[in-house]
Design an enzyme around this catalytic site. Structure first.
Site, mmCIF file in Angstrom:
data_model
loop_
_atom_site.group_PDB
_atom_site.id
_atom_site.type_symbol
_atom_site.label_atom_id
_atom_site.label_comp_id
_atom_site.label_asym_id
_atom_site.label_seq_id
_atom_site.Cartn_x
_atom_site.Cartn_y
_atom_site.Cartn_z
ATOM 1 N N PRO A 2 46.723 29.274 31.091
ATOM 2 C CA PRO A 2 46.740 29.134 32.547
ATOM 3 C C PRO A 2 46.560 27.678 32.961
ATOM 4 O O PRO A 2 45.581 27.048 32.587
ATOM 5 C CB PRO A 2 45.549 29.977 33.010
ATOM 6 C CG PRO A 2 44.868 30.458 31.780
ATOM 7 C CD PRO A 2 45.482 29.830 30.597
ATOM 8 N N GLU A 3 47.521 27.148 33.689
ATOM 9 C CA GLU A 3 47.395 25.815 34.264
ATOM 10 C C GLU A 3 47.193 25.999 35.763
ATOM 11 O O GLU A 3 46.989 27.109 36.221
ATOM 12 C CB GLU A 3 48.641 24.985 33.934
ATOM 13 C CG GLU A 3 48.850 24.897 32.418
ATOM 14 C CD GLU A 3 49.922 23.914 31.975
ATOM 15 O OE1 GLU A 3 50.294 23.050 32.770
ATOM 16 O OE2 GLU A 3 50.375 24.022 30.831
#
Length: 274
Positions: A2-3
């Site tokens: 997850p960015e």
DNA sequence: CAATAGCCCTGGTGGC
DNA sequence: TGCCACCAGGGCTATT
């Protein structure tokens, strides 16, 4: 992994389900993920409290509670924060579960268990070093072309490393950093201070565009990322360089190459990026 | 200040 | 087919 766009999608999902829900029980299956305070205090601060606004700062999720505390979650590589209804099968990698009075559960699951959780009282914000030192983020009022120009011109490190450093831009990680450099036509090895004003302007636009596109597509799911309902993102179909080593550049037809910068892989097109 | 190496961690992969 | 070394990498620390 997850960015920033993925964390934003998760935030939006939780915002629809969590506010006004009260924590009735907490199952801590892997206590070492809790960084602050100790396990017993962590539990005591959350029990009986109700969720309020769900916010995000960079890649941190900030879940405010009516007790004045904030539950802070960083998903790192493989963390997931999902809201599940009663009776749904439990994620095999569930690590910490927040059972809610209404019957639902907020599940923190993490395959590689690198994620971190905190519960902060007012004035304890400094306990999360990464939050305290984080720079302005894309699509926010503080992130201006002037700010980026100033920081870049003073920078002597490679642009790829600059983009990954959260103290300059509180934002994303490897996938979007590579994508945004491709969009801007800039090689990841370039030194920040060597960028010309037109290049900086282009990069500024592409940083915002990469974030906006990622959010629009519901995030990028290469393997582990899931939104707050367990669904996948769609942005992986639109990647230009990340994970495409040896494949054909979608813009020029050349070959996508890969190198290592600051211990991280960097994907780029030697023709489209200069 | 910048660069680098090491650490944390598990599952998927490639080589033999 | 089975085993094992290796790799993915965000954030932090220690060192040069």
């Amino acid at each position: 992994m997850p960015e920033m766009p993925e964390v934003e999608i998760i935030r939006r999902g939780l915002e629809k389900r969590l506010p006004r829900q009260k924590i009735a029980a907490i199952e801590i299956l892997l206590g070492r993920l809790i960084q602050w305070p100790d396990k017993a205090t962590f539990r005591a601060r959350l029990m009986g409290a109700s969720f309020e606004k769900i916010r995000r700062r960079g890649k941190y999720l900030l879940l405010a509670l009516d007790s004045g505390c904030t539950l802070v979650v960083h998903l790192r590589m493989t963390g997931r924060l999902c809201y599940t209804e009663a009776g749904q099968t439990r994620d095999p990698y569930a690590r910490i579960l927040f059972h809610l009075e209404g019957g639902g559960t907020l599940v923190y699951a993490d395959t590689r268990t690198l994620g971190t959780l905190y519960v902060l009282r007012k004035g304890e914000e400094g306990r999360v070093a990464g939050l305290a030192s984080m720079g302005p983020e894309p699509l926010s009022a503080a992130f201006t072309l002037e700010y980026l120009s100033k920081k870049l011109q003073a920078s002597r490190c490679k642009i790829k490393s600059f983009l990954l450093n959260q103290k300059y831009i509180g934002c994303w990680a490897n996938i979007y950093a590579d994508e945004c450099l491709f969009l801007a036509g800039i090689l990841p090895e370039r030194i920040g201070g060597s960028l010309t004003p037109p290049e900086i302007a282009r990069l500024y636009d592409c940083i915002n565009r990469a974030v906006g596109d990622g959010i629009r597509d519901g995030g990028t799911t290469l393997r582990d990322y899931r939104d707050s309902s367990g669904g996948k993102g769609r942005h992986q179909k639109h990647l230009f360089v990340y994970g495409r080593t040896g494949k054909t550049c979608r813009q020029c037809g050349g070959e996508i190459l890969r190198t290592k910068i600051g211990g991280r892989s960097a994907h780029y097109c030697p023709v489209c990026q200069r």
